[in-house]
Design a protein around this motif. Structure first.
Motif, PDB file in Angstrom:
ATOM      1  N   LEU A 196       0.845  -1.187   0.000  1.00 53.12           N
ATOM      2  CA  LEU A 196       0.000   0.000   0.000  1.00 53.12           C
ATOM      3  C   LEU A 196       0.883   1.241   0.000  1.00 53.12           C
ATOM      4  O   LEU A 196       1.766   1.385   0.843  1.00 53.12           O
ATOM      5  N   VAL A 197       0.649   2.115  -0.966  1.00 53.48           N
ATOM      6  CA  VAL A 197       1.357   3.389  -1.047  1.00 53.48           C
ATOM      7  C   VAL A 197       0.307   4.492  -0.996  1.00 53.48           C
ATOM      8  O   VAL A 197      -0.672   4.461  -1.738  1.00 53.48           O
ATOM      9  N   LEU A 198       0.514   5.458  -0.115  1.00 50.17           N
ATOM     10  CA  LEU A 198      -0.416   6.578   0.042  1.00 50.17           C
ATOM     11  C   LEU A 198       0.300   7.867  -0.321  1.00 50.17           C
ATOM     12  O   LEU A 198       1.435   8.095   0.097  1.00 50.17           O
ATOM     13  N   ALA A 199      -0.375   8.718  -1.093  1.00 54.15           N
ATOM     14  CA  ALA A 199       0.231   9.974  -1.520  1.00 54.15           C
ATOM     15  C   ALA A 199      -0.770  11.109  -1.368  1.00 54.15           C
ATOM     16  O   ALA A 199      -1.941  10.967  -1.750  1.00 54.15           O
ATOM     17  N   LEU A 200      -0.313  12.205  -0.808  1.00 54.59           N
ATOM     18  CA  LEU A 200      -1.114  13.423  -0.715  1.00 54.59           C
ATOM     19  C   LEU A 200      -2.489  13.162  -0.120  1.00 54.59           C
ATOM     20  O   LEU A 200      -3.519  13.549  -0.671  1.00 54.59           O
ATOM     21  N   THR A 201      -2.535  12.498   1.007  1.00 56.25           N
ATOM     22  CA  THR A 201      -3.807  12.081   1.582  1.00 56.25           C
ATOM     23  C   THR A 201      -3.814  12.306   3.085  1.00 56.25           C
ATOM     24  O   THR A 201      -2.842  12.801   3.654  1.00 56.25           O
ATOM     25  N   LEU A 202      -4.901  11.969   3.708  1.00 59.06           N
ATOM     26  CA  LEU A 202      -5.021  12.051   5.154  1.00 59.06           C
ATOM     27  C   LEU A 202      -5.882  10.900   5.633  1.00 59.06           C
ATOM     28  O   LEU A 202      -6.579  10.259   4.847  1.00 59.06           O
ATOM     29  N   SER A 203      -5.823  10.623   6.919  1.00 62.76           N
ATOM     30  CA  SER A 203      -6.562   9.480   7.454  1.00 62.76           C
ATOM     31  C   SER A 203      -7.990   9.837   7.842  1.00 62.76           C
ATOM     32  O   SER A 203      -8.829   8.959   7.992  1.00 62.76           O
ATOM     33  N   ARG A 204      -8.266  11.102   8.026  1.00 61.19           N
ATOM     34  CA  ARG A 204      -9.627  11.540   8.348  1.00 61.19           C
ATOM     35  C   ARG A 204      -9.742  13.018   8.013  1.00 61.19           C
ATOM     36  O   ARG A 204      -8.736  13.737   7.953  1.00 61.19           O
ATOM     37  N   ASN A 205     -10.975  13.441   7.796  1.00 60.46           N
ATOM     38  CA  ASN A 205     -11.195  14.857   7.516  1.00 60.46           C
ATOM     39  C   ASN A 205     -10.822  15.693   8.722  1.00 60.46           C
ATOM     40  O   ASN A 205     -10.952  15.262   9.862  1.00 60.46           O
ATOM     41  N   ASN A 206     -10.359  16.882   8.447  1.00 59.82           N
ATOM     42  CA  ASN A 206     -10.078  17.836   9.506  1.00 59.82           C
ATOM     43  C   ASN A 206     -10.623  19.192   9.053  1.00 59.82           C
ATOM     44  O   ASN A 206     -11.213  19.311   7.972  1.00 59.82           O
ATOM     45  N   THR A 207     -10.415  20.215   9.846  1.00 56.87           N
ATOM     46  CA  THR A 207     -10.949  21.531   9.527  1.00 56.87           C
ATOM     47  C   THR A 207     -10.455  22.033   8.177  1.00 56.87           C
ATOM     48  O   THR A 207     -11.234  22.536   7.365  1.00 56.87           O
ATOM     49  N   ILE A 208      -9.181  21.880   7.918  1.00 54.86           N
ATOM     50  CA  ILE A 208      -8.611  22.367   6.659  1.00 54.86           C
ATOM     51  C   ILE A 208      -9.228  21.641   5.462  1.00 54.86           C
ATOM     52  O   ILE A 208      -9.614  22.268   4.480  1.00 54.86           O
ATOM     53  N   SER A 209      -9.335  20.309   5.538  1.00 54.16           N
ATOM     54  CA  SER A 209      -9.893  19.573   4.401  1.00 54.16           C
ATOM     55  C   SER A 209     -11.374  19.899   4.204  1.00 54.16           C
ATOM     56  O   SER A 209     -11.830  20.042   3.065  1.00 54.16           O
ATOM     57  N   ARG A 210     -12.118  20.038   5.294  1.00 59.13           N
ATOM     58  CA  ARG A 210     -13.543  20.392   5.175  1.00 59.13           C
ATOM     59  C   ARG A 210     -13.709  21.774   4.551  1.00 59.13           C
ATOM     60  O   ARG A 210     -14.548  21.975   3.674  1.00 59.13           O
ATOM     61  N   GLU A 211     -12.895  22.730   4.973  1.00 59.31           N
ATOM     62  CA  GLU A 211     -12.980  24.081   4.407  1.00 59.31           C
ATOM     63  C   GLU A 211     -12.568  24.089   2.933  1.00 59.31           C
ATOM     64  O   GLU A 211     -13.196  24.758   2.118  1.00 59.31           O
TER      65      GLU A 211
END
Length: 150
Positions: A118-133
């Motif tokens: 598994l390779v992950l790029a430019l991602t996050l494990s859960r939404n946060n304030t910045i991603s929601r905005e």
């Protein structure tokens, strides 16, 4: 040059492209996009991921044909699982990019028997304030027809 094949899994309503001559499978899950895979040229798809085509048979999956308002990342991970089952793909390497990385993480948690690497790029494990905005801003731009800014 490798031939890119466009395919459709009618039961799942999922389009995917595949190319490459390797004896291993590589699944690529991309992020949010204004373009569906069917809208991308063969050259654009090939240019992004050609380096994997000698070692892997590459599969790039799109989202469902019809996305309901309440669809979740878990639903998308389940869609991927059902697609891989339909294609008889087991124990595969996965690259998840952006939202595709979120899908890939949940897929690996729910279906670890399917994941070799598994390779992950430019991602996050859960939404946060910045991603929601950020996503909220994208939605607002789309609703206002500000496609150039988007």
């Amino acid at each position: 040059m490798f031939t890119i094949q466009r395919n459709h899994l009618s039961d799942q309503g999922v389009d995917y492209v595949t190319f490459g001559k390797g004896d291993k499978n590589l699944i690529i899950i991309t992020g949010l996009s204004l373009q569906r895979l069917s809208d991308l040229s063969n050259l654009a798809t090939y240019a992004l991921f050609y380096q994997y085509a000698k070692e892997y048979k590459v599969y790039i999956f799109d989202r469902r044909d019809h996305i309901e308002e309440d669809i979740t990342i878990e639903n998308m991970a389940d869609d991927l699982y059902h697609s891989l089952e339909k294609l008889h793909i087991t124990n595969t390497s996965i690259i998840g990019i952006s939202q595709g990385g979120m899908i890939a993480q949940l897929f690996a948690i729910k279906y670890p028997q399917k994941v070799k690497k598994l390779v992950l790029a430019l991602t996050l494990s859960r939404n946060n304030t910045i991603s929601r905005e950020t996503v909220g801003g994208w939605i607002e731009m789309a609703e206002n027809g500000e496609m150039d800014q988007l």
